[in-house]
Design an enzyme around this catalytic site. Structure first.
Site, PDB file in Angstrom:
ATOM      1  N   ASP A   1      -6.497  -6.648   4.192  1.00 43.43           N
ATOM      2  CA  ASP A   1      -5.943  -5.288   4.256  1.00 43.43           C
ATOM      3  C   ASP A   1      -5.896  -4.802   5.697  1.00 43.43           C
ATOM      4  OD1 ASP A   1      -5.082  -2.763   3.677  1.00 43.43           O
ATOM      5  OD2 ASP A   1      -6.827  -2.195   2.468  1.00 43.43           O
TER       6      ASP A   1
ATOM      7  N   MET B   1      -9.028   7.998   0.299  1.00 39.82           N
ATOM      8  CA  MET B   1      -9.830   8.315   1.495  1.00 39.82           C
ATOM      9  C   MET B   1     -10.401   9.716   1.384  1.00 39.82           C
ATOM     10  SD  MET B   1      -7.387   6.795   4.477  1.00 39.82           S
ATOM     11  CE  MET B   1      -6.589   5.197   4.303  1.00 39.82           C
TER      12      MET B   1
ATOM     13  N   MET C   1     -11.159  -6.339   5.651  1.00 37.20           N
ATOM     14  CA  MET C   1     -10.358  -5.384   6.428  1.00 37.20           C
ATOM     15  C   MET C   1     -10.006  -6.009   7.774  1.00 37.20           C
ATOM     16  SD  MET C   1     -10.098  -2.758   4.413  1.00 37.20           S
ATOM     17  CE  MET C   1      -9.079  -1.864   5.589  1.00 37.20           C
TER      18      MET C   1
ATOM     19  N   HIS D   1      -1.231  -1.301  -4.338  1.00 41.45           N
ATOM     20  CA  HIS D   1      -2.496  -0.999  -3.651  1.00 41.45           C
ATOM     21  C   HIS D   1      -2.559   0.507  -3.355  1.00 41.45           C
ATOM     22  CE1 HIS D   1      -5.962  -2.158  -1.103  1.00 41.45           C
ATOM     23  NE2 HIS D   1      -5.538  -1.232  -0.263  1.00 41.45           N
TER      24      HIS D   1
ATOM     25  N   ASP E   1      -4.789   3.574  -1.757  1.00 41.31           N
ATOM     26  CA  ASP E   1      -5.852   3.842  -0.785  1.00 41.31           C
ATOM     27  C   ASP E   1      -6.406   5.258  -0.942  1.00 41.31           C
ATOM     28  OD1 ASP E   1      -6.067   1.430   0.856  1.00 41.31           O
ATOM     29  OD2 ASP E   1      -3.983   1.837   1.407  1.00 41.31           O
TER      30      ASP E   1
ATOM     31  N   HIS F   1      -8.425   0.994  -3.806  1.00 44.27           N
ATOM     32  CA  HIS F   1      -9.350   0.763  -2.687  1.00 44.27           C
ATOM     33  C   HIS F   1      -9.958   2.108  -2.318  1.00 44.27           C
ATOM     34  CE1 HIS F   1      -9.537  -0.441   1.900  1.00 44.27           C
ATOM     35  NE2 HIS F   1     -10.733  -0.334   1.365  1.00 44.27           N
TER      36      HIS F   1
ATOM     37  N   SER G   1       0.850  -1.197   0.000  1.00 46.85           N
ATOM     38  CA  SER G   1       0.000   0.000   0.000  1.00 46.85           C
ATOM     39  C   SER G   1       0.878   1.237   0.000  1.00 46.85           C
ATOM     40  CB  SER G   1      -0.890   0.030   1.240  1.00 46.85           C
ATOM     41  OG  SER G   1      -1.423   1.344   1.380  1.00 46.85           O
TER      42      SER G   1
ATOM     43  N   MET H   1     -12.168   4.319  -0.110  1.00 47.70           N
ATOM     44  CA  MET H   1     -12.846   4.474   1.183  1.00 47.70           C
ATOM     45  C   MET H   1     -13.565   5.811   1.118  1.00 47.70           C
ATOM     46  SD  MET H   1      -9.649   2.927   3.301  1.00 47.70           S
ATOM     47  CE  MET H   1      -8.608   3.049   1.837  1.00 47.70           C
TER      48      MET H   1
HETATM   49  C1  DX5 Z   1      -6.146   1.170   5.767  1.00 45.75           C
HETATM   50  C2  DX5 Z   1      -5.714   0.950   4.331  1.00 45.75           C
HETATM   51  C3  DX5 Z   1      -4.602  -0.019   4.217  1.00 45.75           C
HETATM   52  C4  DX5 Z   1      -3.337   0.423   4.893  1.00 45.75           C
HETATM   53  C5  DX5 Z   1      -2.630  -0.782   5.393  1.00 45.75           C
HETATM   54  O1  DX5 Z   1      -7.292   1.929   5.795  1.00 45.75           O
HETATM   55  O2  DX5 Z   1      -6.807   0.473   3.554  1.00 45.75           O
HETATM   56  O3  DX5 Z   1      -4.367  -0.377   2.864  1.00 45.75           O
HETATM   57  O4  DX5 Z   1      -2.474   1.137   4.073  1.00 45.75           O
HETATM   58  O5  DX5 Z   1      -1.536  -0.346   6.134  1.00 45.75           O
HETATM   59  P1  DX5 Z   1      -0.780  -1.294   7.149  1.00 45.75           P
HETATM   60  O6  DX5 Z   1      -0.248  -2.446   6.350  1.00 45.75           O
HETATM   61  O7  DX5 Z   1       0.302  -0.414   7.685  1.00 45.75           O
HETATM   62  O8  DX5 Z   1      -1.774  -1.734   8.172  1.00 45.75           O
HETATM   63 ZN    ZN Z   2      -6.421  -0.443   1.487  1.00 47.78          ZN
END
Ligand code: DX5
Ligand code: ZN
Length: 231
Positions: free
Chosen positions: A176, A41, A141, A37, A39, A70, A12, A72
């Protein structure tokens, strides 16, 4: 993208240097990442803000593997076309993001992407039981989404239930949150094939010194594969 259930490591870039995404993406791919990956947000569905479609389009130029996006965010539907144009290979939306996840998944496929659905820790596997013909990936998750570096929440039972529900369908199970060489084996043994890891991949390295990324990716992969071989 051809389907297979071999263990895949998806770093990620939430844990990358935000001022240097291009080089960070090239570095993790050179060090053995299977997927990248990404993320997204929105500060509304989750209590953090990262970046949106224009940034994802810029990342695309550096990704040669699979760009696994991904989201969110809520709502989802108004942004699906923008992420398709940005070049997402897989777009994963949360089942909790709105009342019409089935419609969103159909729209993701109609826009030419693989469709993923993510489940927060409190959401049961049964939430996707009527979605299996509409998805290419289920993301479990193992932290509450929003931040990297959080403590792993064991979702082995949920992963086992999903693995049984999925059967022979070509659907990936992705994990994840909090994945490292100690937690990866639990998830691989339960039936996951895609392991997202942020902090456990990027720790100890940098674009100037990317070798630790490779060591970290290899350690997660070896731990997961050893667990699968024991089954
Ligand atoms: C959390 C993200 C993850 C995050 C994982 O909301 O969706 O992808 O980056 O990070 P680690 O591996 O540090 O938990
Ligand atoms: Zn993620």
């Amino acid at each position: 993208m051809t389907f297979d259930r071999r263990i895949k490591i998806a770093p990620s870039i939430l844990s990358a240097d935000f001022a240097d995404f291009g080089r960070e993406i090239r570095a993790i791919e050179a060090q053995g990442a299977d997927w990248v990956h990404v993320d997204v947000m929105d500060g509304h569905f989750v209590p953090n803000i990262t970046f949106g479609p224009p940034a994802v389009a810029a990342f695309r130029k550096h990704v040669t593997t699979v760009m696994d996006v991904h989201i969110m965010i809520a709502p989802v539907d108004p942004f699906i076309d923008a992420f398709a144009k940005a070049g997402a290979d897989i777009l994963t939306a949360h089942v909790e993001a709105g009342p019409h996840i089935h419609r969103s998944l159909q729209a993701i496929r109609a826009a030419g992407m693989k469709a993923g659905v993510a489940l927060n820790p409190a959401t049961p596997a049964s939430a996707v039981s009527h979605l299996l013909d509409s998805v290419d990936l289920v993301c479990v998750m193992t932290v509450n989404p929003g931040f990297g570096g959080q403590k792993f929440i064991d979702m082995s039972d949920k992963v086992r239930t999903l693995r049984a529900m999925i059967g022979d369908r070509p659907i990936h199970i992705e994990i994840d949150g909090g994945i490292d060489p100690t937690t990866a084996p639990l998830m691989a043994a339960a039936g996951a094939d895609v392991l997202v890891a942020g902090s456990a991949v990027f720790r100890g390295g940098s674009v100037e010194n990317p070798a630790p990324y490779g060591v970290n990716i290899a350690a997660i992969r070896a731990a997961a594969m050893a667990a699968v071989e024991k089954l």
